[in-house]
Design a protein around this motif. Structure first.
Motif: not given
Length: 167
Positions: A25-30
Motif C-alpha cells: 500500500q505504501l512505503i514510509y520512513s521516519f
C-alpha cells in the motif's frame, strides 16, 4: 498507521499504486528523535494491514512485523533510530513468514527475523542503499513483495469492504 506522520519526525511516505504492486500500500520512513525515556510511542488502529518495519541503523533485533491491532494500541520504537516501513494491503499475498497469517493476526507485534528469516538478506541489501528513492525501487523490484494476479472475487470483496470503512 495514519497518525504516525503527525507524531514522528522526518516522516516520508510514498503511496504505491496497484499498477506498480498489488501487495504494497505504501512505503514510509521516519526517525524517532523524540520520546519519553528513550521510547517513541506511536498509536496504531485496526485497518487490516500488515507493517514490516526495518531499523535502518542496522539493529536486527529492532525490526518488526506488526499486524493490524484488534483495537487502538501503542507501538514502541527506540529514540535516536531511523526506520523504514512497508505497509502491506489487507489480504496481500506476500509469503515468507514461517507462521500462518491466521497466527500472525493473533498477536500484536513480532520480531521480524524470528518469523521471517528469509528477510535477512533483503534487510542487509536495503542497508547498503543510500536514498529513500533507491530503497523504494529496491523494495518494489523485490520478489518478496510481488505475486501473481489476485482472484477477482477476492479483489471485489476487499474493494467493497474498504469502501465501507473509508466512507
Amino acid at each position: 498507521q495514519p497518525e504516525w506522520e503527525r507524531i514522528s519526525k522526518n516522516f516520508h511516505c510514498k503511496m504505491i499504486p496497484s499498477s506498480l504492486n498489488e501487495n504494497i500500500q505504501l512505503i514510509y520512513s521516519f526517525s524517532s528523535t523524540i520520546g519519553y525515556q528513550g521510547i517513541l510511542s506511536l498509536p496504531g488502529i485496526p485497518d487490516g494491514c500488515l507493517d514490516i518495519i526495518f531499523n535502518m541503523d542496522g539493529e536486527k533485533n529492532d525490526c518488526y512485523l506488526i499486524p493490524s491491532p484488534k483495537k487502538r494500541m501503542n507501538f514502541q520504537f527506540k529514540t535516536g533510530n531511523s526506520y523504514l516501513g512497508i505497509r502491506l494491503k489487507p489480504l496481500q499475498s506476500v509469503h515468507g513468514f514461517e507462521i500462518s497469517l491466521k497466527d500472525i493476526n493473533t498477536s500484536s507485534i513480532f520480531s521480524l527475523f524470528d518469523i521471517a528469516p528469509k528477510y535477512t538478506t533483503f534487510y542487509e541489501q536495503l542497508l547498503n542503499l543510500n536514498t529513500y528513492e533507491e530503497k523504494n525501487q529496491f523494495i518494489l523490484s523485490s520478489m518478496l513483495f510481488n505475486s501473481g494476479p489476485r482472484n477477482l472475487r477476492q479483489y471485489e470483496l476487499i474493494k467493497n469492504a474498504l469502501s465501507f470503512i473509508y466512507l
